[in-house]
Every structure is written in structure tokens, then in C-alpha cells.
Design a protein around this motif. Structure first.
Motif, short mmCIF file in Angstrom:
data_model
loop_
_atom_site.label_atom_id
_atom_site.label_comp_id
_atom_site.label_asym_id
_atom_site.label_seq_id
_atom_site.Cartn_x
_atom_site.Cartn_y
_atom_site.Cartn_z
N GLY A 98 15.25 13.18 17.34
CA GLY A 98 15.44 11.66 17.54
C GLY A 98 15.69 11.10 15.96
O GLY A 98 16.09 11.73 15.22
N PHE A 99 15.45 9.77 16.14
CA PHE A 99 15.64 9.20 14.83
C PHE A 99 14.55 8.02 14.67
O PHE A 99 13.84 7.36 15.67
N SER A 100 14.35 7.65 13.19
CA SER A 100 13.33 6.31 13.11
C SER A 100 14.12 5.42 11.84
O SER A 100 15.02 6.00 11.13
N ILE A 101 13.92 4.25 12.18
CA ILE A 101 14.32 3.44 10.90
C ILE A 101 13.30 2.05 10.93
O ILE A 101 12.56 1.89 11.71
N GLY A 102 13.26 1.71 9.56
CA GLY A 102 12.22 0.77 9.39
C GLY A 102 12.43 -0.03 8.22
O GLY A 102 13.08 0.25 7.32
N VAL A 103 11.31 -0.74 7.78
CA VAL A 103 11.25 -1.63 6.58
C VAL A 103 9.88 -1.36 6.02
O VAL A 103 8.91 -1.22 6.57
N ILE A 104 10.02 -1.31 4.76
CA ILE A 104 8.75 -0.83 3.83
C ILE A 104 8.57 -1.72 2.91
O ILE A 104 9.44 -2.30 2.24
N HIS A 105 7.16 -1.99 2.57
CA HIS A 105 6.84 -3.03 1.42
C HIS A 105 5.88 -2.32 0.55
O HIS A 105 5.03 -1.58 0.98
N TYR A 106 6.01 -2.40 -0.84
CA TYR A 106 5.31 -1.83 -1.82
C TYR A 106 4.55 -2.91 -2.45
O TYR A 106 5.06 -3.96 -2.89
N MET A 107 3.37 -2.94 -2.80
CA MET A 107 2.28 -3.54 -3.81
C MET A 107 2.22 -2.88 -5.26
O MET A 107 1.65 -1.77 -5.02
N ASN A 108 2.94 -3.15 -6.04
CA ASN A 108 3.05 -2.31 -7.34
C ASN A 108 1.91 -2.90 -8.05
O ASN A 108 2.27 -4.09 -8.58
N LEU A 109 1.11 -2.34 -8.37
CA LEU A 109 -0.07 -2.68 -9.06
C LEU A 109 -0.09 -2.63 -10.80
O LEU A 109 -0.84 -3.20 -11.45
N ALA A 110 0.94 -1.90 -11.13
CA ALA A 110 1.10 -1.55 -12.44
C ALA A 110 2.09 -2.87 -13.15
O ALA A 110 1.64 -2.99 -14.35
N LEU A 111 2.65 -3.42 -12.33
CA LEU A 111 3.75 -4.43 -12.95
C LEU A 111 3.09 -5.74 -12.43
O LEU A 111 3.06 -6.30 -11.30
N ASN A 112 2.91 -6.71 -13.33
CA ASN A 112 2.49 -8.31 -13.13
C ASN A 112 3.71 -9.19 -13.10
O ASN A 112 4.50 -9.23 -13.91
N ALA A 113 4.24 -9.49 -11.96
CA ALA A 113 5.43 -10.31 -11.54
C ALA A 113 5.38 -11.66 -12.36
O ALA A 113 6.57 -12.12 -12.48
N ASP A 114 4.20 -12.01 -12.55
CA ASP A 114 4.21 -13.74 -13.32
C ASP A 114 4.72 -13.58 -14.58
O ASP A 114 5.52 -14.46 -15.06
N CYS A 115 4.74 -12.45 -15.46
CA CYS A 115 5.16 -12.44 -16.81
C CYS A 115 6.17 -11.36 -16.83
O CYS A 115 6.77 -11.25 -18.09
N ASP A 116 6.44 -10.54 -15.73
CA ASP A 116 7.40 -9.47 -15.87
C ASP A 116 6.85 -8.67 -16.85
O ASP A 116 7.77 -8.04 -18.00
#
Length: 245
Positions: A39-57
Motif C-alpha cells: 500500500g502507501f502512506s503519506i503524512g505531515v511531520i513536525h520537528y522540535m529542534n532543541l539545538a537551535l534557538n529561533a529567537d536569535c537564529d
């Protein structure tokens, strides 16, 4: 620039590919059965990247955990058509049971949501900085799966004519087209390849074990039919695209 909440950043992706669903259809571990019921699968994935702080890039202060682990959340749709393959449906078998097996068809569909903890042996900040073109990973996690199977026969209505349409092992409540929710354990191995500063490709191999034998809508008595003792499982190979928010 990256946007997100303080202390970590986010990634989103799309993933999909073929699935081999192992159920009560066909012979267990039979290659024709595996190949025939892809068969087949399809989906959406989301990551929380703990190494990178998005506020300061910028990178967070180093710890082994934030530099080698990411939290992966996902929503996956999967489906597979199911038929009996193997020696018991070979043309030389002309019994009623063989005819009933050949006439049986099924379809399995699931909607799944879950989380995994993904481990990277290579430091993530080295990969994010472009010092590595690719990194391997492995992960473990759980999913909640809403399943809705469909089983039918070319010989007639399986609900009103079970003796005419179904082998004995699937009669007397051993087949049910009702939907339900079941938990599953999942394990993945894969590789990510950096294609731009803010995007990756991934190849992902997954094994999924359902804590139920009803995902395909069938559960022959495991004490009588020892070939059907195992719960349903699936193996999928997916290609994904990940972009950094």
C-alpha cells in the motif's frame, strides 16, 4: 530568518512512500504476499529542534541531549488493499476453502498521530551548519491509530452468508468491518541530506507494531489457528522533504 518560540526552533515536512502491511491475509513472511499487498502512506511531520534557538537564529548552549536528539510529531494516512497470496490459493487447490480464500478481498486504512524521540550520532549543530552533507538517525515512539477496515467476498455477502463466503477460521465473529482506535509502537532508521541551508531530504525506514490483531478487521482464534497468532504490523519506506521555519 527562522521564526518560532524561545529556546528551540521548528521544522515541517511532507513524507510518503510504499507500505507492506502484514495481516491475517495470506501467508506470514511470504514474499508474494508482501509484494501483492503493498500500500502507501503519506503524512505531515513536525520537528522540535532543541539545538537551535529561533529567537536569535543561534545555537543554544551545548548539552548532549539538545545536540543529538529531536522530537518528531507526525500525522500519517495509510492504506493498503489486501488479498490472499501463497500456496493455499494456488490453482491446484480446488476445495471450497481455497475458492473462498481466493474470493476474499480487503482494504485497510488508518489515520495516525504520534511522537518519536529521534537520535543523531552526529552533532546536530555540525549538520545544521553545513559541516556534514548527511546524517543518519534512529528513533522510537508511539502512535494512536484510528483504523477502518473493509472486507468482502466475490461469492456473496460475508455478513448474511458467512458459511458460503468465508473459510471456517473467519466465521463466528472472527471478522469485523467495524472501526476502532489502537496504539502502536514505531521504530525508524533513516538518513537526512542537506540540500539548502533551510531544507533537507530524508529517507526513512519504519517498522510499526500494532497492539491489536483487528486493524485488518480479522482475528482468527490464535489458540486454534497458530499461523495467525501475531498482531498486525507494517513496514514502510518513505521519502520526505523537510524545511526549517
Amino acid at each position: 530568518m527562522h521564526k518560532g518560540f524561545s529556546q528551540f526552533s521548528h521544522q515541517l515536512g511532507l513524507i510518503g512512500g510504499p507500505v507492506a502491511f502484514q495481516s491475517d491475509y495470506g501467508e506470514d513472511k511470504n514474499f508474494d504476499n508482501i509484494k501483492g499487498n503493498l500500500g502507501f502512506s503519506i503524512g505531515v511531520i513536525h520537528y522540535m529542534n532543541l539545538a537551535l534557538n529561533a529567537d536569535c537564529d543561534c545555537f543554544n548552549r551545548y548539552t548532549y541531549f539538545n545536540d543529538h536528539f529531536m522530537i518528531r510529531n507526525e500525522f500519517i494516512y495509510m492504506q493498503s488493499k489486501l488479498d490472499h497470496f501463497g500456496q493455499w490459493v494456488s490453482p491446484e487447490y480446488t476445495s471450497l476453502t481455497a475458492d473462498q480464500l481466493r474470493a476474499m478481498h480487503g482494504e485497510m486504512k488508518t489515520l495516525s498521530v504520534g511522537s518519536q524521540l529521534e537520535y543523531y550520532p552526529v552533532p546536530l549543530r555540525e549538520f545544521l551548519s553545513g559541516n556534514y552533507v548527511f546524517v543518519p538517525y534512529a528513533s522510537l515512539g508511539f502512535q494512536a491509530n484510528y483504523y477502518f477496515p473493509r472486507n468482502y467476498s466475490d461469492l456473496g455477502n460475508i455478513e448474511t452468508q458467512p458459511e458460503e463466503t468465508l473459510p471456517v477460521k473467519y466465521q463466528n465473529g472472527q471478522l469485523n468491518n467495524g472501526s476502532g482506535i489502537v496504539m502502536s509502537a514505531i521504530g525508524n532508521v533513516g538518513i537526512k541530506v542537506k540540500i539548502t541551508r533551510d531544507s533537507d531530504l530524508m529517507v526513512d525506514l519504519r517498522y510499526q507494531y500494532y497492539f491489536s490483531d483487528w486493524v485488518d478487521g480479522m482475528r482468527p482464534d490464535p489458540d486454534v489457528y497458530t499461523e495467525n497468532q501475531n498482531n498486525d504490523t507494517s513496514v514502510s519506506l518513505s521519502l520526505g522533504y523537510i524545511f526549517y521555519l
